[in-house]
Design a protein around this motif. Structure first.
Motif, mmCIF file in Angstrom:
data_model
loop_
_atom_site.group_PDB
_atom_site.id
_atom_site.type_symbol
_atom_site.label_atom_id
_atom_site.label_comp_id
_atom_site.label_asym_id
_atom_site.label_seq_id
_atom_site.Cartn_x
_atom_site.Cartn_y
_atom_site.Cartn_z
ATOM 1 N N GLY A 107 0.793 -1.230 0.000
ATOM 2 C CA GLY A 107 0.000 0.000 0.000
ATOM 3 C C GLY A 107 0.825 1.278 0.000
ATOM 4 O O GLY A 107 0.292 2.354 -0.263
ATOM 5 N N ASP A 108 2.109 1.168 0.287
ATOM 6 C CA ASP A 108 2.968 2.361 0.300
ATOM 7 C C ASP A 108 3.205 2.856 -1.126
ATOM 8 O O ASP A 108 3.469 2.069 -2.034
ATOM 9 C CB ASP A 108 4.316 2.063 0.952
ATOM 10 N N HIS A 109 3.125 4.161 -1.291
ATOM 11 C CA HIS A 109 3.442 4.783 -2.588
ATOM 12 C C HIS A 109 4.943 5.073 -2.617
ATOM 13 O O HIS A 109 5.501 5.591 -1.650
ATOM 14 C CB HIS A 109 2.651 6.081 -2.773
ATOM 15 N N VAL A 110 5.586 4.727 -3.734
ATOM 16 C CA VAL A 110 7.020 4.960 -3.876
ATOM 17 C C VAL A 110 7.300 5.674 -5.192
ATOM 18 O O VAL A 110 6.501 5.610 -6.125
ATOM 19 C CB VAL A 110 7.828 3.632 -3.828
ATOM 20 N N LEU A 111 8.430 6.341 -5.241
ATOM 21 C CA LEU A 111 8.884 7.008 -6.451
ATOM 22 C C LEU A 111 10.068 6.245 -7.021
ATOM 23 O O LEU A 111 10.789 5.556 -6.286
ATOM 24 C CB LEU A 111 9.293 8.450 -6.145
ATOM 25 N N LYS A 112 10.278 6.381 -8.308
ATOM 26 C CA LYS A 112 11.399 5.719 -8.960
ATOM 27 C C LYS A 112 12.695 6.095 -8.244
ATOM 28 O O LYS A 112 12.962 7.272 -7.998
ATOM 29 C CB LYS A 112 11.467 6.138 -10.428
ATOM 30 N N GLY A 113 13.478 5.079 -7.877
ATOM 31 C CA GLY A 113 14.750 5.314 -7.194
ATOM 32 C C GLY A 113 14.670 5.269 -5.682
ATOM 33 O O GLY A 113 15.707 5.250 -5.011
ATOM 34 N N ASP A 114 13.449 5.251 -5.112
ATOM 35 C CA ASP A 114 13.323 5.149 -3.656
ATOM 36 C C ASP A 114 13.905 3.822 -3.177
ATOM 37 O O ASP A 114 13.745 2.789 -3.816
ATOM 38 C CB ASP A 114 11.853 5.216 -3.222
ATOM 39 N N VAL A 115 14.551 3.854 -2.021
ATOM 40 C CA VAL A 115 15.108 2.636 -1.435
ATOM 41 C C VAL A 115 13.974 1.836 -0.800
ATOM 42 O O VAL A 115 13.237 2.347 0.038
ATOM 43 C CB VAL A 115 16.201 2.964 -0.390
ATOM 44 N N LEU A 116 13.832 0.577 -1.229
ATOM 45 C CA LEU A 116 12.793 -0.309 -0.697
ATOM 46 C C LEU A 116 13.359 -1.211 0.399
ATOM 47 O O LEU A 116 12.680 -1.502 1.383
ATOM 48 C CB LEU A 116 12.210 -1.176 -1.811
ATOM 49 N N TYR B 243 24.086 -3.510 -5.840
ATOM 50 C CA TYR B 243 22.828 -4.255 -5.815
ATOM 51 C C TYR B 243 22.344 -4.593 -4.411
ATOM 52 O O TYR B 243 21.265 -5.145 -4.248
ATOM 53 C CB TYR B 243 22.959 -5.540 -6.633
ATOM 54 N N THR B 244 23.120 -4.268 -3.375
ATOM 55 C CA THR B 244 22.647 -4.509 -2.011
ATOM 56 C C THR B 244 21.599 -3.477 -1.588
ATOM 57 O O THR B 244 20.959 -3.650 -0.568
ATOM 58 C CB THR B 244 23.809 -4.501 -0.989
ATOM 59 N N VAL B 245 21.431 -2.447 -2.391
ATOM 60 C CA VAL B 245 20.381 -1.461 -2.157
ATOM 61 C C VAL B 245 19.293 -1.728 -3.200
ATOM 62 O O VAL B 245 19.522 -1.556 -4.397
ATOM 63 C CB VAL B 245 20.914 -0.012 -2.270
ATOM 64 N N VAL B 246 18.119 -2.171 -2.742
ATOM 65 C CA VAL B 246 17.006 -2.503 -3.638
ATOM 66 C C VAL B 246 16.160 -1.247 -3.808
ATOM 67 O O VAL B 246 15.646 -0.707 -2.826
ATOM 68 C CB VAL B 246 16.161 -3.661 -3.059
ATOM 69 N N VAL B 247 16.036 -0.772 -5.060
ATOM 70 C CA VAL B 247 15.315 0.480 -5.320
ATOM 71 C C VAL B 247 14.103 0.239 -6.215
ATOM 72 O O VAL B 247 14.046 -0.740 -6.961
ATOM 73 C CB VAL B 247 16.242 1.539 -5.969
ATOM 74 N N ALA B 248 13.160 1.168 -6.147
ATOM 75 C CA ALA B 248 11.960 1.108 -6.981
ATOM 76 C C ALA B 248 12.335 1.436 -8.425
ATOM 77 O O ALA B 248 12.952 2.467 -8.680
ATOM 78 C CB ALA B 248 10.917 2.089 -6.475
ATOM 79 N N PRO B 249 11.952 0.577 -9.382
ATOM 80 C CA PRO B 249 12.284 0.841 -10.776
ATOM 81 C C PRO B 249 11.366 1.859 -11.441
ATOM 82 O O PRO B 249 11.643 2.317 -12.540
ATOM 83 C CB PRO B 249 12.127 -0.533 -11.439
ATOM 84 N N ASP B 250 10.258 2.217 -10.769
ATOM 85 C CA ASP B 250 9.282 3.145 -11.342
ATOM 86 C C ASP B 250 8.441 3.701 -10.205
ATOM 87 O O ASP B 250 8.474 3.199 -9.077
ATOM 88 C CB ASP B 250 8.390 2.396 -12.347
ATOM 89 N N ASP B 251 7.656 4.742 -10.495
ATOM 90 C CA ASP B 251 6.687 5.237 -9.526
ATOM 91 C C ASP B 251 5.562 4.218 -9.410
ATOM 92 O O ASP B 251 5.220 3.548 -10.390
ATOM 93 C CB ASP B 251 6.074 6.567 -9.995
ATOM 94 N N GLY B 252 4.972 4.110 -8.233
ATOM 95 C CA GLY B 252 3.845 3.199 -8.091
ATOM 96 C C GLY B 252 3.522 2.907 -6.644
ATOM 97 O O GLY B 252 3.947 3.619 -5.734
ATOM 98 N N THR B 253 2.757 1.838 -6.464
ATOM 99 C CA THR B 253 2.315 1.412 -5.143
ATOM 100 C C THR B 253 2.759 -0.027 -4.922
ATOM 101 O O THR B 253 2.641 -0.856 -5.832
ATOM 102 C CB THR B 253 0.778 1.520 -5.026
#
Length: 191
Positions: free
Chosen positions: A56-65, A131-141
């Motif tokens: 349910g969290d909204h993330v932006l491209k590049g945000d650390v997951l 690659y030890t930092v997992v990031v969002a590939p796009d904006d989304g939920t």
């Protein structure tokens, strides 16, 4: 020989118009993501030390997951940096002696090759660290999360599913009779 006339295209221009259809339909269907992206681990054998998002969290491209423990990879990188520095110094000495007869061409080639191999191993380790930092590939939920703090991940393991651009689609289903009525409405020139 007579010239053949070029074929002509005919174009009809019409203005759009609003129309109210006299028939309404009840339809059932499912709502699903327009596109989902699987976000996984690109390095494996190490535990997750941080999970920053939930379903349910909204993330932006590049945000650390999430973050994967990089301590062992950093130690390997330090060892490879030292190995590369030594190999590069030996390569430089060997190249300076080239043509002097102090070393054979084969020995010089071995030092050059060792330096290239050390550089490649170091570049590979640096990539693994990235690659030890997992990031969002796009904006989304975040639509699904299988990432668990402390779990040891494997390469390719899905950690999250991302609903791209927060777009959902409704896929309605009509009965054959409803479809026939719909096509009759669309094709009726009086509408």
């Amino acid at each position: 020989a007579a010239k053949k006339p070029k074929p002509a295209l005919t174009v009809t221009v019409t203005a759009p118009r609003r129309t109210v259809w006299p028939v309404s339909f009840s339809a059932q269907g499912s709502i699903s993501p327009w596109q989902e992206t699987s976000v996984g681990a690109q390095v494996g054998g190490y535990p997750l030390i941080e999970v920053r998002v939930n379903v349910g969290d909204h993330v932006l491209k590049g945000d650390v997951l999430a973050r994967i423990d990089s301590a062992l990879l950093q130690a390997d990188r330090a060892r490879l940096e030292a190995s590369y520095a030594e190999a590069e110094a030996n390569r430089l000495r060997a190249v300076r002696l080239q043509g002097s007869g102090a070393m054979s061409e084969m020995e010089i080639l071995q030092y050059v090759t060792k330096a290239r191999m050390a550089a490649a191993e170091l570049a590979s380790k640096r990539l693994q660290l990235r690659y030890t930092v997992v990031v969002a590939p796009d904006d989304g939920t975040i639509g699904a999360r299988t990432a668990t703090l402390g779990a040891v991940v494997s390469v390719g393991q899905e950690l999250f599913r991302l609903i791209r651009q927060n777009r959902l689609e409704w896929r309605g289903e009509l009965t054959p009779a409803q479809l026939a009525s719909l096509f009759a409405q669309v094709l009726d020139p009086r509408v």
